[in-house]
Design an enzyme around this catalytic site. Structure first.
Site, mmCIF file in Angstrom:
data_model
loop_
_atom_site.group_PDB
_atom_site.id
_atom_site.type_symbol
_atom_site.label_atom_id
_atom_site.label_comp_id
_atom_site.label_asym_id
_atom_site.label_seq_id
_atom_site.Cartn_x
_atom_site.Cartn_y
_atom_site.Cartn_z
ATOM 1 C CB CYS A 105 -40.844 -11.926 20.773
ATOM 2 S SG CYS A 105 -39.335 -12.738 20.215
ATOM 3 C CG ASN A 115 -33.238 -19.763 22.450
ATOM 4 O OD1 ASN A 115 -33.593 -20.933 22.505
ATOM 5 N ND2 ASN A 115 -32.487 -19.221 23.389
ATOM 6 C CD GLU A 137 -40.746 -15.836 22.233
ATOM 7 O OE1 GLU A 137 -39.606 -16.102 21.805
ATOM 8 O OE2 GLU A 137 -40.958 -15.383 23.370
#
Ligand code: THU
Length: 170
Positions: free
Chosen positions: A105, A57, A70
């Site tokens: 995501c 992230n 992701e």
């Protein structure tokens, strides 16, 4: 009671799942999570060539611009020419609980892997424990995003009377 990870479902070999388990935890260390202090790591394996591609992230002072692990991994895969992957593994620092992909995501994963599976990984267990299903769990993308909006929806027949003046009101 945990049951052993179903590698056939994930469409990965044992060495590959070991690589995914390691890679998602390793890339988590690079998370830029200075605002939330919540690190996430993701690792996917490409269908073709069997490359492991990772993402962490990346937050921003303008909070809403944050990119999840992701999506970082998927963007990296697509940029490298891979649009199909067998499975994506996701981990965080939260002990004893799985970090499941956020709504955005889920939509992003479903774009490329609607029939695929996500491997959720808790931190701090051994590879052998994960393989036995302890601290690792497989979830179907279709169960994470039931009735999701898909690329096919864009091509469905439209109502004939749709016209510009109806949608743009000045
Ligand atoms: N985060 C991810 O990277 N993936 C998820 O699926 C859930 C949330 C990140 C975004 C943000 O940097 C931090 O976790 C806290 O929300």
């Amino acid at each position: 009671m945990s049951t052993a990870l179903d590698l056939a479902l994930l469409r990965v070999s044992e060495p590959e799942v070991r690589q995914l388990l390691q890679a998602c935890q390793e890339v988590k260390k690079r998370a830029y999570s200075v605002y939330s202090n919540f690190r996430v790591g993701a690792a996917l394996i490409t269908e073709r060539d069997r490359h492991i591609i990772t993402g962490c992230n990346v937050e921003n002072a303008s909070y809403g611009l944050t990119v999840c692990a992701e999506r970082a991994a998927i963007c990296q895969a697509v940029s490298r020419g891979y649009r199909e992957f067998s499975c994506i593994a996701v981990t965080s620092d939260v002990q004893g609980v799985y970090c499941t992909p956020c709504g955005a995501c889920r939509q992003f994963i479903a774009e490329f892997s609607p029939e695929g599976y996500v491997l959720l990984v808790q931190p701090g267990l051994s590879e052998d424990e994960y393989l036995k299903g302890k601290g690792a769990q497989i979830v179907a993308v279709s169960s994470l995003l039931p009735s999701g909006f898909t690329p096919a929806d864009l091509h469905l027949p439209k109502h004939k009377e749709q016209d510009v003046t109806e949608t743009i009101q000045l």
